[in-house]
Scaffold this motif. Sequence first.
Motif, short mmCIF file in Angstrom:
data_model
loop_
_atom_site.label_atom_id
_atom_site.label_comp_id
_atom_site.label_asym_id
_atom_site.label_seq_id
_atom_site.Cartn_x
_atom_site.Cartn_y
_atom_site.Cartn_z
N HIS A 50 0.82 -1.21 0.00
CA HIS A 50 0.00 0.00 0.00
C HIS A 50 0.86 1.27 0.00
N TYR A 53 2.11 1.79 -3.58
CA TYR A 53 1.12 2.28 -4.55
C TYR A 53 0.55 3.64 -4.16
N ARG A 57 0.46 6.49 -6.86
CA ARG A 57 -0.78 7.26 -7.11
C ARG A 57 -0.50 8.76 -7.02
N LEU A 109 -4.39 2.72 -10.83
CA LEU A 109 -4.04 3.20 -9.50
C LEU A 109 -5.22 3.84 -8.79
N ALA A 112 -9.86 0.66 -6.25
CA ALA A 112 -9.63 -0.24 -5.12
C ALA A 112 -10.38 -1.54 -5.35
N ALA A 123 -10.52 4.43 -5.59
CA ALA A 123 -9.51 4.41 -4.53
C ALA A 123 -9.38 5.80 -3.90
N PRO A 143 -4.95 -2.43 -4.14
CA PRO A 143 -5.10 -1.64 -5.37
C PRO A 143 -5.68 -2.51 -6.48
#
Length: 229
Positions: A50, A53, A57, A109, A112, A123, A143
């Motif tokens: 997490h 990413y 993002r 990205l 979710a 997300a 992701p």
Amino acid sequence: MAKIVILTGAGISAESGIRTFRASDGLWEEHRIEDVATPEGFVQDPELVHRFYNARRAAATAAQPNPAHIALAELEADPGHEVLIVTQNVDDLHERGGSQNVLHMHGTLFGALCHSCEHRWPAPEVMSPTDSCPSCSAQATRPDIVWFGEMPYRMEEIWHALRAADLFVSIGTSGNVYPAAGFVADAMHAGVPTLELNLEPSAGRSMFDEARHGPASVLVPQWVRERLG
């Protein structure tokens, strides 16, 4: 109306400042690919994944579309062309550049996914292993990215569009990652003309009818101007 299927890879986003996925030393942003881009890596250390990413993002959000993204949107807007962009990239630069008909075969990205029930939702800017799924409440949020060992999205739709196309164009991709690397062979077998626009010859260069090499931000606008005449 000319039906064009365009495959885009990391090379088109690299010119917007987004680092490419594969490095010569097998690292991606100082991490082993196995640790941050596989289901096994996520199970072993979801907090690391997490965090990784979340940074990607943020980088994608800060990046801006370049002339190649904008030129493809101009081509799509032309009434004489029906354009489908199939991208291996997980950023949203095509959409922000103005393209609407974009298929993210490796996910995004900005999505979710619940590892438990497979529910999907937009997300948040920052994701965490403690995030609960809005559908089943499980703390199994990941992701919505297709990792190594997983099947890319919407493959049947892609194959159908490719075989019905009047032209297949590959932009900014190495030709090393399957199944996307096989698109040129499939187009060739279907009798679809093929064009490569890449910084350097790809692994599949010999199968393309035509190839032009140089920066995407230069080659793509030139090619689009030719198409629009």
